[in-house]
Design an enzyme around this catalytic site. Structure first.
Site, PDB file in Angstrom:
ATOM      1  N   LYS A   9       3.406 -10.556  -2.699  1.00  0.00           N
ATOM      2  CA  LYS A   9       4.248  -9.285  -2.733  1.00  0.00           C
ATOM      3  C   LYS A   9       5.598  -9.731  -2.427  1.00  0.00           C
ATOM      4  CE  LYS A   9       0.133  -7.363  -0.479  1.00  0.00           C
ATOM      5  NZ  LYS A   9      -0.573  -7.173   0.952  1.00  0.00           N
TER       6      LYS A   9
ATOM      7  N   ASP B 176      -1.183 -13.794  -0.493  1.00  0.00           N
ATOM      8  CA  ASP B 176      -1.253 -12.479  -0.796  1.00  0.00           C
ATOM      9  C   ASP B 176       0.256 -11.954  -0.404  1.00  0.00           C
ATOM     10  OD1 ASP B 176      -2.514  -9.600  -1.177  1.00  0.00           O
ATOM     11  OD2 ASP B 176      -1.558  -9.515   0.928  1.00  0.00           O
TER      12      ASP B 176
ATOM     13  N   GLY C  52       0.880  -1.374   0.013  1.00  0.00           N
ATOM     14  CA  GLY C  52       0.171  -0.036  -0.155  1.00  0.00           C
ATOM     15  C   GLY C  52       0.678   1.446  -0.114  1.00  0.00           C
TER      16      GLY C  52
HETATM   17  N1  HSE Z   1      -5.595  -7.818   1.471  1.00  0.00           N
HETATM   18  C1  HSE Z   1      -4.363  -7.162   1.871  1.00  0.00           C
HETATM   19  C2  HSE Z   1      -3.798  -7.050   3.406  1.00  0.00           C
HETATM   20  C3  HSE Z   1      -4.419  -6.043   1.079  1.00  0.00           C
HETATM   21  O1  HSE Z   1      -4.844  -7.644   4.058  1.00  0.00           O
HETATM   22  O2  HSE Z   1      -3.021  -6.539   3.699  1.00  0.00           O
HETATM   23  C4  HSE Z   1      -4.392  -5.660  -0.296  1.00  0.00           C
HETATM   24  O3  HSE Z   1      -3.122  -6.290  -0.604  1.00  0.00           O
END
Ligand code: HSE
Length: 441
Positions: free
Chosen positions: A219, A215, A148
């Protein structure tokens, strides 16, 4: 001079950049708001007017608290790629396949710039997309895909370009960090905290991408590809947080640790790369241990720059939309970088197996509280060459106790073999939990 916001292709001219936004969820709507709020400073920064000309989303009738009437509406996002009045497509749909992938590929093939926040797409299809970007001279930006608001891609690809990165990673998923923090603070179960997080909108209705570590893996793969070399995504070891209990968080705390879901990648002297996602015990004084709730942290160690850790918001409207705006500015200013920051392409290689990696481990066992149990467990650890640093017993219920063991550093394969043998003992109930202790943060 204060520039008025321009949001219609009627105002487009040679000094305009015409943007299309596919996906009008939290981030897409956030980008529209930020473009409006920052119209003047964006023009100052870029010398151009940034004009949204078209949008696409699943449901046209949804109330988004945004006036969409001046934008051309597309039901099918892929059609944005053939709209000749669009210079740059913002893909904010998400997902590694389907319309997001089709739109990005079609847009690059049409020579349009693409900005995306889609970590799965970049992690899984980066190689093909880099090729399309190069062949069609169409830049591809993805700052918002990792952590983010933390400018993670820029830090690794540009800020650290002159260093040799030894380690990169961190806490890259806010949902997991929130769940682990809340479990520790309240003593509630994983299931109860997840349900509450879903009710509050902090966790997805379908949470497995987050809580099973995927996720974070997307990243991490992006960071490792930039920092080291392109990795085959399916060679990463990925484990989520489902097996961690509130008791583990309490036991770990008594031992001076906190539990965090980490994604870490390291380059070894032989050039091999380790890259994994798993819950880890981190010393409570480590910087990463101070990063709680929905916050993310990026940590790295450079050969020349040394260790650094920064934390910030990894999701949400403002944090993610501001990262998208940074990419729009880069595009408008003419910044063009190869996807992974290297002009000379490298083949994808496999990350090394975690089996040979050495670390200390936390082992949690539920055992009968009877004579000889400790001797049986010690024999298994001895046979696997595992040396014990400390061992503690915690009351559970009549005639059963939890044992927690902290080992000295040992190869991962030895500890997993030991766990399989411990499970076979009559005095051990259920599967032992094995958690890596990650000290280098
Ligand atoms: N779903 C992700 C999180 C945010 O919980 O950090 C978007 O990558």
């Amino acid at each position: 001079m204060k520039a008025a916001p321009h949001f219609s292709d009627k105002t487009a001219n040679s000094n305009s950049l015409r943007l299309a936004i596919a996906g009008l969820g939290t981030v897409g709507c956030g980008v529209i708001k930020l473009l409006q709020e920052q119209a003047s400073s964006l023009t100052d920064r870029t010398g151009k007017q940034l004009v949204v000309t078209a949008v696409s989303a699943r449901d046209r009738t949804k109330d988004r608290q945004i006036d969409l009437s001046s934008f051309r509406w597309y039901d099918n996002p892929v059609e944005l790629a053939s709209d000749e009045t669009i210079d740059c497509v913002l893909e904010l749909i998400g997902g590694a396949e389907g319309p997001a992938r089709d739109l990005v590929e079609a847009s690059l093939k049409a020579g349009k710039a693409v900005i995306t926040a889609n970590k799965a797409l970049i992690a899984l299809h980066g190689k093909e997309l880099a090729q399309l970007s190069k062949t069609h001279n169409a830049p591809l930006y993805y700052e918002a895909s990792v952590a983010g608001a933390i400018p993670a891609v820029k830090i690794v690809r540009e800020g650290l370009a002159g260093d040799i990165i030894k380690t990169i990673g961190g806490i890259l998923n806010g949902t997991c960090n929130y769940i682990l923090t809340t479990m520790e603070e309240t003593g509630q179960s994983f299931e109860a905290v997840l349900k509450e997080a879903q009710e509050k909108g902090f966790a997805e209705a379908e949470p497995s991408t987050d809580i099973d570590g995927w996720d974070t893996a997307h990243k991490l793969a992006i960071l490792a590809n930039i920092a080291f070399k392109p990795l085959q995504f399916d060679s990463l070891t990925v484990e989520g947080i489902r097996s961690i209990t509130a008791s583990d968080l309490g036991f770990a705390r008594k031992l001076g640790y906190k539990v965090k879901l980490l994604g870490m990648a390291r380059q070894h002297q032989d050039g091999s790369i380790e890259a994994w996602v798993r819950p880890c015990l981190v010393p409570e004084k480590a910087k990463l241990a101070q990063v709680d709730n929905v916050f993310n942290a990026l940590t790295w160690e450079g050969n020349y720059s040394g260790p650094m850790t920064i934390s910030g918001r990894g999701a949400g409207e403002g944090p993610t939309a501001s990262a998208v705006l940074a990419d729009i500015i880069d595009y408008a200013q003419g910044m063009r970088l190869p996807l992974w920051g290297r002009i000379v392409e490298q083949e994808e290689t496999a990350a090394r197996s975690v089996a040979s990696l050495k670390s200390a481990f936390y082992v949690r066992l539920l055992v009968d509280d009877t004579p000889g149990v400790m001797a049986d467990i010690s024999a298994v650890l001895r046979d696997q060459g595992i040396s014990v640093h400390l061992i503690a017993q915690h009351e559970f219920k009549l005639e059963q106790v939890y044992l927690t063991v902290i080992t000295h550093p040992v190869a991962n394969s030895h500890i997993t073999d030991a766990a399989a043998r411990l499970r076979e003992l009559n005095s051990v109930h259920g599967a032992p939990l094995i958690v890596t202790i990650e000290s280098l943060c």
